[in-house]
Design an enzyme around this catalytic site. Structure first.
Site, short mmCIF file in Angstrom:
data_model
loop_
_atom_site.label_atom_id
_atom_site.label_comp_id
_atom_site.label_asym_id
_atom_site.label_seq_id
_atom_site.Cartn_x
_atom_site.Cartn_y
_atom_site.Cartn_z
N PRO A 268 0.77 -1.25 0.00
CA PRO A 268 0.00 0.00 0.00
C PRO A 268 0.81 1.30 0.00
O PRO A 268 0.75 2.09 0.95
CB PRO A 268 -0.83 -0.13 1.28
CG PRO A 268 0.05 -0.91 2.20
CD PRO A 268 0.78 -1.89 1.31
N CYS A 269 1.53 1.56 -1.08
CA CYS A 269 2.29 2.81 -1.17
C CYS A 269 1.37 4.02 -1.21
O CYS A 269 1.80 5.13 -0.89
CB CYS A 269 3.24 2.78 -2.37
SG CYS A 269 2.44 2.47 -3.94
N HIS A 270 0.08 3.80 -1.53
CA HIS A 270 -0.88 4.92 -1.55
C HIS A 270 -1.12 5.47 -0.14
O HIS A 270 -1.61 6.58 0.01
CB HIS A 270 -2.20 4.48 -2.19
CG HIS A 270 -2.88 3.36 -1.47
ND1 HIS A 270 -2.55 2.03 -1.71
CD2 HIS A 270 -3.86 3.35 -0.53
CE1 HIS A 270 -3.32 1.27 -0.94
NE2 HIS A 270 -4.11 2.04 -0.21
#
Length: 159
Positions: A120-122
């Site tokens: 989950p780089c978001h």
């Protein structure tokens, strides 16, 4: 030829690629290029992404094998620890990786994350709370964070 599955998400087509029984990449695509393969890790990722987008899945359970440098691998492992519905900053991630000066390197590793959404780089935002940088486009980052906020406790907080 690596097995591939496609998922038509609310924010675009996702191409899921596996290699040797592990998820290799999840990428945004404009269209499907190959047919899905059944009952593979890519197919399992497809099912879990459907659950994620419907709001019924908050944690992915998939064999992952993103390709990258040792520092990128460590950064992506740290990303997996940021819980659904929470955010963290590039600076916080740098500190967790051992040095606040890794801030820019963390940003670069984040931008090269080959497994969108699942890693989950978001969930990583600027220290000032601003949405900065997302390889899939800031509108997708905003959508994903709002989606997680809607299906978590409804209060988006810094992790």
């Amino acid at each position: 030829n690596m097995p591939v599955a496609y998922y038509h998400s609310p924010i675009g087509i996702l191409r899921i690629t596996e290699s040797e029984g592990m998820i290799y990449a999840v990428e945004f695509r404009e269209e499907e290029e190959e047919a899905e393969s059944a009952l593979s890790p890519a197919y399992k990722a497809l099912q879990q992404l459907k659950e994620y987008f419907s709001g019924t899945r908050q944690v992915f359970d998939l064999p992952l094998q993103p390709e990258g440098s040792e520092f990128q691998q460590k950064t992506w492992e740290e990303l997996l620890l940021v819980p659904y519905g929470k955010t963290s900053s590039y600076l916080d991630l740098a500190i967790k990786l051992g040095d606040r000066n890794y801030n820019r390197a963390v940003g670069n590793a984040n931008g090269k994350n080959p497994i969108a959404i699942i890693v989950p780089c978001h969930r990583i935002i600027g220290s000032n709370g601003k949405l900065v940088g997302y390889a899939g486009g800031l509108w997708r980052k905003k959508w994903l964070l709002e989606h997680e906020n809607r299906f978590s406790n409804g209060v988006m907080t810094l992790f």
